[in-house]
Each structure stands twice: as structure tokens, then as C-alpha cells.
Design a protein around this motif. Structure first.
Motif, short mmCIF file in Angstrom:
data_model
loop_
_atom_site.label_atom_id
_atom_site.label_comp_id
_atom_site.label_asym_id
_atom_site.label_seq_id
_atom_site.Cartn_x
_atom_site.Cartn_y
_atom_site.Cartn_z
N ALA A 39 0.81 -1.22 0.00
CA ALA A 39 0.00 0.00 0.00
C ALA A 39 0.85 1.27 0.00
O ALA A 39 0.55 2.23 0.68
CB ALA A 39 -0.96 -0.01 1.19
N GLU A 41 3.63 1.78 1.31
CA GLU A 41 4.51 1.86 2.49
C GLU A 41 5.59 0.81 2.37
O GLU A 41 5.40 -0.23 1.72
CB GLU A 41 3.72 1.64 3.78
CG GLU A 41 2.61 2.65 4.02
CD GLU A 41 3.11 4.05 4.30
OE1 GLU A 41 4.33 4.26 4.51
OE2 GLU A 41 2.28 4.98 4.30
N ILE A 79 0.27 1.00 7.91
CA ILE A 79 -0.92 0.90 7.07
C ILE A 79 -2.19 1.11 7.88
O ILE A 79 -3.09 1.82 7.47
CB ILE A 79 -0.96 -0.47 6.35
CG1 ILE A 79 0.23 -0.54 5.37
CG2 ILE A 79 -2.26 -0.69 5.62
CD1 ILE A 79 0.48 -1.92 4.82
#
Length: 84
Positions: A39, A41, A79
Motif C-alpha cells: 500500500a 509503504e 498501514i
């Protein structure tokens, strides 16, 4: 690739949670770099070559297990931050 396979063997949650795993040898540091991405990250850390070699030889994988567990926790927290 063998080390990456060993990590995925010990940590099936990486694939289950659709996390990308990258493992490379950093010549300058003389260590393996383990990176987890999801995501947008990313978290990474170094693993001593001796620790990786011992794990691949079937001796002990404690350092590897701890490293990946910590990286997964940090990534999950980025996240989905825990509420305090």
C-alpha cells in the motif's frame, strides 16, 4: 532467491496479506537487505550474512524470524495505525 523462499516458508502471512518481499545482498554493508512493501509503504532492515547462512544451512533462524516479524509489525502499523 533461496533466502526469500526460506522467509516465505517461515512467514506465510507475507503472501496471505499481499505484502511484497524483496531480498538482496548489499555488497557495501556485507549484509542482506530485507524489504517489505504494501500500500505504498515500505520497511526494510539488514540481516547479517552469518545469520542468513546459518538459517539456510538449517542451523538456526532466530535472527531472521525476529527481523521479519518486526518488519511485518511496523508495516502493519503504518498501514493501519493502532488506536491509543
Amino acid at each position: 532467491d533461496e533466502l526469500k523462499g526460506k522467509i516465505l516458508e517461515f512467514h506465510p502471512e507475507i503472501k496471505e496479506k499481499n505484502v511484497d518481499l524483496e531480498v538482496s545482498f548489499n555488497e557495501g554493508e556485507g549484509k542482506y537487505e530485507v524489504r517489505l512493501k504494501k500500500a505504498g509503504e515500505e520497511f526494510g532492515a539488514f540481516l547479517e550474512k552469518q545469520d542468513a547462512d546459518e538459517c539456510m544451512a538449517g542451523k538456526k533462524c532466530v535472527a531472521l524470524a525476529i527481523l521479519v516479524t518486526q518488519l511485518m509489525a511496523e508495516l502493519e502499523d503504518l498501514i493501519s495505525p493502532r488506536r491509543q
